[in-house]
Scaffold this motif. Structure first.
Motif, PDB file in Angstrom:
ATOM      1  N   GLY A 175     -66.388   9.943  -3.096  1.00  0.00           N
ATOM      2  CA  GLY A 175     -67.374  10.928  -3.524  1.00  0.00           C
ATOM      3  C   GLY A 175     -68.585  10.280  -4.156  1.00  0.00           C
ATOM      4  N   PHE A 176     -68.363   9.506  -5.192  1.00  0.00           N
ATOM      5  CA  PHE A 176     -69.460   8.819  -5.865  1.00  0.00           C
ATOM      6  C   PHE A 176     -69.898   7.593  -5.061  1.00  0.00           C
ATOM      7  N   LYS A 177     -71.140   7.183  -5.273  1.00  0.00           N
ATOM      8  CA  LYS A 177     -71.661   5.958  -4.677  1.00  0.00           C
ATOM      9  C   LYS A 177     -71.855   4.944  -5.813  1.00  0.00           C
ATOM     10  N   ILE A 178     -70.772   4.300  -6.166  1.00  0.00           N
ATOM     11  CA  ILE A 178     -70.787   3.391  -7.311  1.00  0.00           C
ATOM     12  C   ILE A 178     -71.532   2.110  -6.936  1.00  0.00           C
ATOM     13  N   PRO A 179     -72.483   1.675  -7.752  1.00  0.00           N
ATOM     14  CA  PRO A 179     -73.204   0.433  -7.439  1.00  0.00           C
ATOM     15  C   PRO A 179     -72.248  -0.755  -7.337  1.00  0.00           C
ATOM     16  N   THR A 180     -72.549  -1.656  -6.432  1.00  0.00           N
ATOM     17  CA  THR A 180     -71.718  -2.853  -6.278  1.00  0.00           C
ATOM     18  C   THR A 180     -72.058  -3.904  -7.328  1.00  0.00           C
ATOM     19  N   GLU A 181     -73.298  -3.862  -7.821  1.00  0.00           N
ATOM     20  CA  GLU A 181     -73.728  -4.841  -8.824  1.00  0.00           C
ATOM     21  C   GLU A 181     -73.350  -4.351 -10.221  1.00  0.00           C
ATOM     22  N   MET A 182     -72.570  -5.162 -10.920  1.00  0.00           N
ATOM     23  CA  MET A 182     -72.132  -4.799 -12.263  1.00  0.00           C
ATOM     24  C   MET A 182     -72.904  -5.599 -13.295  1.00  0.00           C
ATOM     25  N   TYR A 234     -74.937  17.046 -23.414  1.00  0.00           N
ATOM     26  CA  TYR A 234     -74.801  16.104 -22.304  1.00  0.00           C
ATOM     27  C   TYR A 234     -75.424  14.766 -22.664  1.00  0.00           C
ATOM     28  N   THR A 235     -74.985  13.753 -21.937  1.00  0.00           N
ATOM     29  CA  THR A 235     -75.518  12.414 -22.113  1.00  0.00           C
ATOM     30  C   THR A 235     -75.882  11.840 -20.748  1.00  0.00           C
ATOM     31  N   LYS A 236     -76.970  11.080 -20.707  1.00  0.00           N
ATOM     32  CA  LYS A 236     -77.355  10.341 -19.508  1.00  0.00           C
ATOM     33  C   LYS A 236     -76.835   8.917 -19.644  1.00  0.00           C
ATOM     34  N   LEU A 237     -76.325   8.379 -18.526  1.00  0.00           N
ATOM     35  CA  LEU A 237     -75.575   7.132 -18.577  1.00  0.00           C
ATOM     36  C   LEU A 237     -76.059   6.140 -17.525  1.00  0.00           C
ATOM     37  N   SER A 238     -76.130   4.881 -17.928  1.00  0.00           N
ATOM     38  CA  SER A 238     -76.465   3.791 -17.024  1.00  0.00           C
ATOM     39  C   SER A 238     -75.190   3.008 -16.698  1.00  0.00           C
ATOM     40  N   PHE A 239     -74.927   2.805 -15.424  1.00  0.00           N
ATOM     41  CA  PHE A 239     -73.690   2.163 -14.977  1.00  0.00           C
ATOM     42  C   PHE A 239     -73.621   0.698 -15.415  1.00  0.00           C
ATOM     43  N   LEU A 240     -72.415   0.302 -15.866  1.00  0.00           N
ATOM     44  CA  LEU A 240     -72.166  -1.096 -16.212  1.00  0.00           C
ATOM     45  C   LEU A 240     -71.117  -1.728 -15.298  1.00  0.00           C
ATOM     46  N   ARG A 241     -69.885  -1.155 -15.316  1.00  0.00           N
ATOM     47  CA  ARG A 241     -68.793  -1.793 -14.585  1.00  0.00           C
ATOM     48  C   ARG A 241     -67.826  -0.743 -14.041  1.00  0.00           C
ATOM     49  N   GLN A 242     -67.091  -1.136 -13.007  1.00  0.00           N
ATOM     50  CA  GLN A 242     -66.039  -0.296 -12.429  1.00  0.00           C
ATOM     51  C   GLN A 242     -64.779  -1.107 -12.183  1.00  0.00           C
ATOM     52  N   TRP A 243     -63.644  -0.461 -12.419  1.00  0.00           N
ATOM     53  CA  TRP A 243     -62.354  -0.975 -12.004  1.00  0.00           C
ATOM     54  C   TRP A 243     -61.711   0.091 -11.116  1.00  0.00           C
ATOM     55  N   GLY A 244     -61.088  -0.317 -10.010  1.00  0.00           N
ATOM     56  CA  GLY A 244     -60.524   0.644  -9.083  1.00  0.00           C
ATOM     57  C   GLY A 244     -61.593   1.234  -8.192  1.00  0.00           C
ATOM     58  N   SER A 245     -61.267   2.375  -7.572  1.00  0.00           N
ATOM     59  CA  SER A 245     -62.229   3.019  -6.678  1.00  0.00           C
ATOM     60  C   SER A 245     -61.939   4.510  -6.602  1.00  0.00           C
ATOM     61  N   ILE A 246     -62.956   5.265  -6.210  1.00  0.00           N
ATOM     62  CA  ILE A 246     -62.849   6.714  -6.088  1.00  0.00           C
ATOM     63  C   ILE A 246     -63.822   7.178  -5.013  1.00  0.00           C
TER      64      ILE A 246
END
Length: 237
Positions: A102-109, A88-100
């Motif tokens: 369930g997850f709470k994707i950060p608004t700050e990219m 497994y890998t631990k990941l720090s969020f950078l960017r998102q395109w689109g939407s899904i």
């Protein structure tokens, strides 16, 4: 700030089926925001082949409140202890395109400083069932493009019936990934991704779709006898 993980493990048929049928949910797992449990697939393989659906191999993509709750889950939860035996890998969020959902994707990219730094890409889609044959027609060439790209160190697909499909890929550098996305790579397959995106824009395959980009934080365990998939990462086992 929340943190994401991506897990791969080969286990028994029963454990794999149980994880897919009864994935972890936030009300039962402290610190979990959302998790997708899926069956692993080989990118680009024929639709009707043993390598397409790897029933004993599960992929889990999850979002957590912090790193402490991840470690607790892996040591105390029944599914967590199974996942701890894999990679497994631990990941720090950078960017998102689109939407899904369930997850709470950060608004700050954000962006990583160097285009030569490794990145991880995850896509998740909720399929329109009538569009699946069309999606396969356009998607499999892209799967092969990613699978065979010299810039990837690990890439695979996963599925949770009936609607959720996902891809996961580790790239040696952000530049190699973005070159592929924009069709700037060399070779006869260089435009496959661009062409598929044009077809999706013409008539969408999904009712939900997102592409997520991450900076890898750490990597632990082994997958199919290999480890250290992420280059230039100091936090490895």
């Amino acid at each position: 700030m929340s943190i994401f993980t991506y897990h791969l493990v080969r286990t028994s048929y029963w454990s794999a089926l149980k994880a897919i049928a009864f994935p972890p949910v936030p009300k039962n797992v402290k610190g979990l925001i959302h998790a997708e449990c899926m069956t692993a697939m080989t990118l680009g393989s024929p639709v009707f082949s043993p390598s397409r659906m790897l029933v004993r191999e599960i992929a889990v993509f999850a979002q957590w409140e912090n790193e402490v709750v991840i470690d607790n889950f892996l040591s105390e939860n029944k599914l967590g202890r199974i996942l701890a035996k894999g990679w497994y890998t631990k990941l720090s969020f950078l960017r998102q395109w689109g939407s899904i959902t369930g997850f709470k994707i950060p608004t700050e990219m954000s962006e990583i400083e160097s285009p030569e730094a490794p990145v991880v890409a995850v896509t998740i889609a909720r399929m329109k069932l009538p569009e699946i044959p069309r999606f396969i027609r356009w998607g499999r060439p892209v799967e092969k493009q990613v699978r065979d790209h010299p810039g990837t160190t690990l890439s695979l697909a996963s599925i949770r019936f009936p609607r959720t499909v996902s891809t996961f890929s580790i790239w040696k550098s952000q530049k190699e990934m973005t070159d592929m996305v924009h069709g700037h790579s060399t070779g006869h397959q260089s435009k496959k991704h661009v062409n598929a995106m044009k077809e999706r824009n013409r008539k969408d395959f999904h009712f939900e779709f997102t592409t997520l980009r991450f900076q890898p934080i750490s990597e632990l365990g082994e997958w199919k006898g290999q480890k250290n998939f992420i280059p230039n990462l100091t936090n490895k086992n």
